[in-house]
Design an enzyme around this catalytic site. Structure first.
Site, mmCIF file in Angstrom:
data_model
loop_
_atom_site.group_PDB
_atom_site.id
_atom_site.type_symbol
_atom_site.label_atom_id
_atom_site.label_comp_id
_atom_site.label_asym_id
_atom_site.label_seq_id
_atom_site.Cartn_x
_atom_site.Cartn_y
_atom_site.Cartn_z
ATOM 1 N N LYS A 75 -19.493 29.153 -2.382
ATOM 2 C CA LYS A 75 -18.501 29.867 -3.192
ATOM 3 C C LYS A 75 -17.883 28.846 -4.121
ATOM 4 C CE LYS A 75 -14.312 31.278 -1.754
ATOM 5 N NZ LYS A 75 -13.309 32.159 -1.132
ATOM 6 N N ARG A 118 -12.460 38.572 3.680
ATOM 7 C CA ARG A 118 -12.942 37.654 4.727
ATOM 8 C C ARG A 118 -11.799 36.857 5.335
ATOM 9 N NH1 ARG A 118 -11.283 32.450 3.105
ATOM 10 N NH2 ARG A 118 -12.967 31.193 2.250
ATOM 11 N N HIS A 153 -0.486 38.407 -2.836
ATOM 12 C CA HIS A 153 -1.719 39.191 -3.000
ATOM 13 C C HIS A 153 -2.459 39.392 -1.673
ATOM 14 C CE1 HIS A 153 -5.319 40.669 -4.945
ATOM 15 N NE2 HIS A 153 -6.032 39.744 -4.324
ATOM 16 N N ASN A 212 9.999 37.079 3.467
ATOM 17 C CA ASN A 212 9.327 36.382 2.372
ATOM 18 C C ASN A 212 10.321 35.484 1.653
ATOM 19 O OD1 ASN A 212 6.852 35.916 0.919
ATOM 20 N ND2 ASN A 212 7.814 36.921 -0.822
ATOM 21 N N GLY A 232 -2.232 30.586 5.318
ATOM 22 C CA GLY A 232 -1.971 30.147 3.949
ATOM 23 C C GLY A 232 -2.367 28.708 3.653
ATOM 24 N N ASP A 285 -4.548 25.881 3.112
ATOM 25 C CA ASP A 285 -5.963 25.621 2.863
ATOM 26 C C ASP A 285 -6.159 24.414 1.959
ATOM 27 O OD1 ASP A 285 -4.924 26.687 0.576
ATOM 28 O OD2 ASP A 285 -6.375 28.309 0.361
ATOM 29 N N GLY A 291 -6.244 29.264 10.323
ATOM 30 C CA GLY A 291 -7.356 29.838 9.546
ATOM 31 C C GLY A 291 -7.459 29.167 8.186
HETATM 32 P P1 NAD Z 1 0.340 34.687 -3.962
HETATM 33 O O1 NAD Z 1 0.603 33.696 -5.047
HETATM 34 O O2 NAD Z 1 0.023 36.092 -4.328
HETATM 35 O O3 NAD Z 1 1.611 34.732 -2.971
HETATM 36 C C1 NAD Z 1 2.222 33.539 -2.536
HETATM 37 C C2 NAD Z 1 3.135 33.833 -1.376
HETATM 38 O O4 NAD Z 1 3.741 32.595 -0.959
HETATM 39 C C3 NAD Z 1 4.284 34.769 -1.727
HETATM 40 O O5 NAD Z 1 4.619 35.524 -0.585
HETATM 41 C C4 NAD Z 1 5.409 33.807 -2.078
HETATM 42 O O6 NAD Z 1 6.692 34.376 -1.955
HETATM 43 C C5 NAD Z 1 5.163 32.740 -1.023
HETATM 44 N N1 NAD Z 1 5.766 31.458 -1.368
HETATM 45 C C6 NAD Z 1 5.732 30.826 -2.569
HETATM 46 N N2 NAD Z 1 6.431 29.670 -2.492
HETATM 47 C C7 NAD Z 1 6.913 29.580 -1.218
HETATM 48 C C8 NAD Z 1 7.694 28.624 -0.520
HETATM 49 N N3 NAD Z 1 8.125 27.513 -1.116
HETATM 50 N N4 NAD Z 1 7.972 28.856 0.772
HETATM 51 C C9 NAD Z 1 7.515 29.975 1.404
HETATM 52 N N5 NAD Z 1 6.771 30.926 0.795
HETATM 53 C C10 NAD Z 1 6.479 30.714 -0.500
HETATM 54 O O7 NAD Z 1 -0.795 34.052 -3.064
HETATM 55 P P2 NAD Z 1 -1.845 34.766 -2.111
HETATM 56 O O8 NAD Z 1 -3.053 35.117 -2.888
HETATM 57 O O9 NAD Z 1 -1.173 35.820 -1.310
HETATM 58 O O10 NAD Z 1 -2.268 33.529 -1.173
HETATM 59 C C11 NAD Z 1 -1.338 32.988 -0.261
HETATM 60 C C12 NAD Z 1 -1.870 31.676 0.265
HETATM 61 O O11 NAD Z 1 -3.067 31.907 1.000
HETATM 62 C C13 NAD Z 1 -2.245 30.651 -0.809
HETATM 63 O O12 NAD Z 1 -1.751 29.398 -0.393
HETATM 64 C C14 NAD Z 1 -3.755 30.656 -0.811
HETATM 65 O O13 NAD Z 1 -4.297 29.419 -1.234
HETATM 66 C C15 NAD Z 1 -4.020 30.922 0.651
HETATM 67 N N6 NAD Z 1 -5.349 31.454 0.961
HETATM 68 C C16 NAD Z 1 -5.932 31.019 2.097
HETATM 69 C C17 NAD Z 1 -7.186 31.485 2.447
HETATM 70 C C18 NAD Z 1 -7.826 31.045 3.739
HETATM 71 O O14 NAD Z 1 -9.000 31.309 3.959
HETATM 72 N N7 NAD Z 1 -7.102 30.420 4.623
HETATM 73 C C19 NAD Z 1 -7.837 32.405 1.612
HETATM 74 C C20 NAD Z 1 -7.190 32.865 0.478
HETATM 75 C C21 NAD Z 1 -5.939 32.381 0.161
#
Ligand code: NAD
Length: 321
Positions: free
Chosen positions: A67, A110, A137, A159, A220, A222, A292
């Protein structure tokens, strides 16, 4: 070579199919028949973008590929999703590219499947309250997948940006569940399962917030430097992950390991629980934590499933390549 455009994925892939693909992948990883290659993720010095690759090979399913994508913060102004990714599959016998698949929705499915797998195998069977930290998201995909695993009666959420909590409330309502906004103290006390899915670089959930018996899915973190929960919580919990190498380098466990609170040998791959070579949760009071981190093999597994479904329904575009 087949192309499955992003716009076709929603009609093809279900959370259930993503769950099965991800659970099977974690099991294959634990049997050592599937492995991930080291992750590349770089700030490219253009458009503030982070770009990289996640890749691997599953010798059982013969899923081979990568990916590629990342995060473009200015995309929203262009009407595009900030996270952009594409999955490339290769024929394991010839090395020829066999498919190109849109990776945006699949990433959400996933990732949600991974935490749902952890809930299935690690949460208390009588879990009733789901706690959500994060309302971005990914959060709704997480909630939708999680509620299928236990008989949840209520969702509570916190949040960092409270104005975003309506997203969780709307999602819970669609799932027929009541939703309440909660402080982190209340969430840690009352939730039986907590999913954290934020882009935070500092802990929100503290060790003192969490009561015995909770299952926490940290989804979150990663990237190096990100952190969602206090490192001391990983010392108190029994820690599971998708892949140990990623957990200690780019996952939530990086901080507890650096601080000397836990070692890599304290972390168990969830595949061992799926394959019943590790007992998983052993008491109702145990705190279980799933780190995760998101592995390339998850992406390949869901992409391979989508290609199969797209061929069956005739929407895959066939190109001579
Ligand atoms: P997004 O930008 O849509 O949402 C971000 C979220 O984090 C919101 O709820 C926001 O309020 C919160 N946030 C922002 N700053 C913050 C802070 N200082 N303290 C606490 N919360 C805070 O992002 P998303 O698409 O929902 O993705 C969220 C996270 O998940 C990202 O870090 C992304 O990289 C990670 N992610 C991980 C995987 C995985 O496989 N583990 C896959 C996809 C995304």
């Amino acid at each position: 070579m087949l192309i499955v455009p992003e716009a076709e994925i929603a009609a093809l892939m279900t959370p259930e199919a993503a769950f099965d693909a991800v659970e099977a992948t974690f099991a294959a990883m634990s049997r050592k028949s599937a492995y991930n290659f080291p992750v590349i993720r770089e700030a490219i010095g253009h458009a503030d973008a982070l770009y990289g690759f996640k890749s691997g090979f599953d010798r059982e399913s013969l899923a081979l590929g990568l990916k590629s994508g990342g995060y473009w913060p200015g995309n929203a102004d262009k009407g595009l999703t900030n996270h952009q990714s594409t999955i490339f599959l290769f024929d394991a016998d010839t090395g020829k590219c066999s498919a190109i698949v849109g990776g945006n929705l699949l990433t959400a499915l996933r990732t949600a499947a991974a935490s749902a797998v952890s809930i299935k195998h690690l949460a208390r069977p009588d879990a009733q309250v789901l706690g959500m930290i994060g309302a971005g998201h990914q959060s709704i995909f997480q909630m939708q997948a999680a509620v299928k695993q236990r008989n949840f009666k209520k969702v509570i959420g916190w949040n960092y940006h409270p104005e975003m909590l309506s997203r969780l409330a709307d999602c819970a309502a669609q799932l027929g569940l009541p939703f309440e906004e909660a402080s982190l103290e209340t969430l840690g006390r009352d939730a039986d399962v907590i999913i954290s899915i934020t882009s935070s670089f500092a802990p929100s959930l503290l060790d003192a917030h969490v009561t015995p018996g909770t299952h926490i899915a940290c989804m979150g973190t990663d990237t190096k430097g990100k952190q969602e929960v206090e490192a001391a919580l990983l010392q108190r919990a029994t820690v599971f992950t998708d892949e140990i190498a990623q957990s200690i380098s780019i996952g939530e466990a990086q901080h507890a390991v650096t601080a000397g609170l836990i070692k890599d040998t304290d972390i168990t791959e969830i595949g061992a629980v799926i394959n019943a070579t590790h007992p998983g949760r052993t008491s109702a009071d145990e705190i279980t934590l799933f780190d995760g981190t998101g592995v390339g093999l998850q992406d390949l597994a869901v992409a391979a499933k989508v290609v199969e479904l797209a061929q069956k329904s005739g929407v895959a575009i066939n190109v001579d390549f």
